[in-house]
Design a protein around this motif. Structure first.
Motif, PDB file in Angstrom:
ATOM      1  N   ARG A 101       0.860  -1.191   0.000  1.00 20.19           N
ATOM      2  CA  ARG A 101       0.000   0.000   0.000  1.00 20.19           C
ATOM      3  C   ARG A 101       0.891   1.234   0.000  1.00 20.19           C
ATOM      4  NH1 ARG A 101      -3.186   3.050   3.748  1.00 20.19           N
ATOM      5  NH2 ARG A 101      -5.184   3.671   2.844  1.00 20.19           N
ATOM      6  N   THR A 102       1.375   1.572  -1.176  1.00 20.14           N
ATOM      7  CA  THR A 102       2.291   2.692  -1.346  1.00 20.14           C
ATOM      8  C   THR A 102       1.875   3.476  -2.579  1.00 20.14           C
ATOM      9  OG1 THR A 102       4.107   1.426  -0.379  1.00 20.14           O
ATOM     10  CG2 THR A 102       4.712   3.338  -1.692  1.00 20.14           C
ATOM     11  N   MET A 103       2.025   4.782  -2.514  1.00 16.89           N
ATOM     12  CA  MET A 103       1.748   5.630  -3.670  1.00 16.89           C
ATOM     13  C   MET A 103       3.057   5.787  -4.457  1.00 16.89           C
ATOM     14  SD  MET A 103      -0.257   7.658  -5.430  1.00 16.89           S
ATOM     15  CE  MET A 103      -0.471   9.287  -6.168  1.00 16.89           C
ATOM     16  N   THR A 104       3.260   4.911  -5.441  1.00 19.16           N
ATOM     17  CA  THR A 104       4.472   4.950  -6.245  1.00 19.16           C
ATOM     18  C   THR A 104       4.240   5.834  -7.463  1.00 19.16           C
ATOM     19  OG1 THR A 104       5.146   2.743  -5.536  1.00 19.16           O
ATOM     20  CG2 THR A 104       6.131   3.589  -7.561  1.00 19.16           C
TER      21      THR A 104
ATOM     22  N   TRP B 177       0.897   6.436 -10.223  1.00 17.82           N
ATOM     23  CA  TRP B 177       0.727   7.728 -10.880  1.00 17.82           C
ATOM     24  C   TRP B 177       1.986   7.996 -11.694  1.00 17.82           C
ATOM     25  CZ3 TRP B 177      -3.622  10.910 -10.268  1.00 17.82           C
ATOM     26  CH2 TRP B 177      -3.558  12.132 -10.938  1.00 17.82           C
ATOM     27  N   ASN B 178       1.796   8.538 -12.915  1.00 19.71           N
ATOM     28  CA  ASN B 178       2.934   8.832 -13.775  1.00 19.71           C
ATOM     29  C   ASN B 178       2.921  10.284 -14.232  1.00 19.71           C
ATOM     30  OD1 ASN B 178       4.111   6.156 -13.949  1.00 19.71           O
ATOM     31  ND2 ASN B 178       2.396   5.574 -15.256  1.00 19.71           N
TER      32      ASN B 178
ATOM     33  N   LEU C  41      -1.522   3.744 -22.560  1.00 23.16           N
ATOM     34  CA  LEU C  41      -1.843   2.323 -22.635  1.00 23.16           C
ATOM     35  C   LEU C  41      -1.727   1.618 -21.290  1.00 23.16           C
ATOM     36  CD1 LEU C  41       0.007   1.492 -25.970  1.00 23.16           C
ATOM     37  CD2 LEU C  41      -2.474   1.497 -25.618  1.00 23.16           C
ATOM     38  N   ALA C  42      -0.940   2.183 -20.368  1.00 22.07           N
ATOM     39  CA  ALA C  42      -0.734   1.536 -19.071  1.00 22.07           C
ATOM     40  C   ALA C  42      -2.012   1.490 -18.245  1.00 22.07           C
ATOM     41  CB  ALA C  42       0.362   2.257 -18.295  1.00 22.07           C
ATOM     42  N   GLY C  43      -2.917   2.438 -18.466  1.00 20.91           N
ATOM     43  CA  GLY C  43      -4.151   2.473 -17.688  1.00 20.91           C
ATOM     44  C   GLY C  43      -3.964   3.002 -16.291  1.00 20.91           C
ATOM     45  N   VAL C  44      -2.865   3.745 -16.065  1.00 22.75           N
ATOM     46  CA  VAL C  44      -2.532   4.342 -14.772  1.00 22.75           C
ATOM     47  C   VAL C  44      -2.735   5.848 -14.879  1.00 22.75           C
ATOM     48  CG1 VAL C  44      -0.613   4.782 -13.174  1.00 22.75           C
ATOM     49  CG2 VAL C  44      -0.861   2.531 -14.248  1.00 22.75           C
ATOM     50  N   PRO C  45      -3.288   6.507 -13.861  1.00 22.35           N
ATOM     51  CA  PRO C  45      -3.413   7.965 -13.932  1.00 22.35           C
ATOM     52  C   PRO C  45      -2.076   8.630 -14.237  1.00 22.35           C
ATOM     53  CG  PRO C  45      -4.658   7.130 -12.069  1.00 22.35           C
ATOM     54  CD  PRO C  45      -3.879   5.967 -12.616  1.00 22.35           C
TER      55      PRO C  45
END
Length: 379
Positions: A190-193, A267-268, A281-285
């Motif tokens: 449970r980390t915000m990477t 998050w990126n 394409l990753a589907g990550v915010p």
């Protein structure tokens, strides 16, 4: 008939890794789709290629690597000899890079016209990735050259079914599936990477927002700071703030490793076209920083991208995201605006995942290119 297995890819490196990153990914995807292809890559900056593709030698004029012949764009004598022996049939000219003088001479030398290549040469100009509506109209649009035996067509990567789509290379899709499987099992900590990759900018608002997010939500924040232009501004702001969360500077990474990070993050922050396509394409915010342009034209590009995302968002989440990303691209972002966007994080995960599914359903650029090549015939 034209030999559609004989494909030459041109890459003039302008933005360090974005141009060659796309070309490396495209070459891999084409080879994965058809193992009978004979690919030749002509690259203007081999050290940049070697930084993301470890098997490439940065100082060889000609080499065979990954099953492809790779040439130094600037090695005119070596290239002329090789391409005179085996003239090009299909040329993928990436990002309006033009052609080296030695290749221009081979293509348009009337004395050699048709001598060793029975038929014609087909050039496909693979343009920059854009979400703007003109991509739909320009895709597969023909254009002229100064020889009847050299044909040219425009190929537009893009975000709709009317364009060529995005590259769905196997390594990236495996990374995406592996991350999805791990998250389903609940093994992920449970980390915000967060992956951070940007042009030079003031990172103080971003650092402040992530520190406050960590404190308010009791979720450890971990930032992976990309090598290059991202590193100094971020680490400087992070140190001035007292190193309030974990931050890890990254070395230059092989492309496959970089892709896996983008898929595994929560998050990126990305810049440039190649990393944008991976983030989508990753589907990550994610937040995209387009390359700054005169008269803020990069905001037009950003607005077009956001409009492609809008249908997948709720109205309130989209309004917050749209406002923040515009301010971020202009260097006017604030910690409060990012914190407000992060308050929608559970929803954003679903929105971006749905958007990625839509883009994947549009199909693969490499598949579309090979399908188009199958339609070629002598006029």
């Amino acid at each position: 008939m034209i030999d559609t297995k004989n494909i030459t890819i041109l890459c003039k490196v302008v933005d360090n890794f974005g141009d060659i990153g796309f070309v490396y990914r495209l070459a891999r995807a084409l080879t994965e789709r058809d193992g009978q292809l004979r690919l030749r890559l002509i690259v203007s900056d081999l050290p940049s290629f070697a930084a993301i593709a470890p098997l490439v030698s940065p100082d060889k004029s000609e080499q065979t690597c990954y099953g492809w012949q790779i040439f130094d764009w600037n090695a005119a004598d070596v290239c002329t000899r090789s391409f005179t022996r085996q003239p090009p049939a299909v040329i993928l000219e990436c990002f309006q890079c033009g052609r080296p003088d030695w290749l221009e001479s081979l293509l348009f030398d009337q004395a050699a016209d048709g001598a060793k290549n029975d038929g014609f040469v087909q050039i496909a100009n693979i343009d920059y990735l854009t979400a703007e509506s003109y991509a739909d109209d320009f895709h597969l649009l023909k254009s002229g050259t100064r020889s009847a035996r050299v044909k040219k067509i425009n190929v537009m990567p893009g975000f709709t079914a009317k364009t060529g789509g995005l590259i769905l290379d196997n390594a990236f899709m495996r990374s995406k599936k592996n991350v999805a499987r791990a998250r389903t099992t609940g093994d992920a900590p449970r980390t915000m990477t967060t992956v951070f990759f940007s042009y030079e900018r003031d990172c103080a608002p971003l650092v402040q927002a992530l520190a406050q997010f960590q404190a308010q939500n009791d979720i450890p924040v971990r930032v992976l700071v990309a090598a290059g232009k991202s590193r100094a501004p971020f680490l400087s702001a992070w140190e001035r703030a007292g190193k309030p969360f974990a931050a890890e500077p990254l070395p230059f990474l092989p492309q496959e490793t970089w892709d896996a990070l983008l898929c595994a993050a929560d998050w990126n922050f990305v810049r440039g076209e190649d990393s944008l396509s991976r983030a989508c394409l990753a589907g990550v915010p994610f937040v995209w920083q387009p390359y700054p342009q005169d008269e803020d034209y990069h905001i037009v590009k950003l607005a077009a991208l956001n409009e492609r995302l809008r249908p997948f968002f709720s109205p309130d989440a989209f309004a917050a995201y749209d406002a923040y990303t515009r301010d971020y691209a202009l260097g006017k972002d604030s910690a409060d605006s990012l914190l407000y966007v992060l308050s929608f994080l559970p929803q954003l995960r679903k929105f971006f995942a749905a958007s990625a599914d839509y883009l994947i359903a549009n199909g693969d650029l490499a598949d579309h290119l090979l399908g188009w090549l199958d339609t070629l015939h002598n006029p």
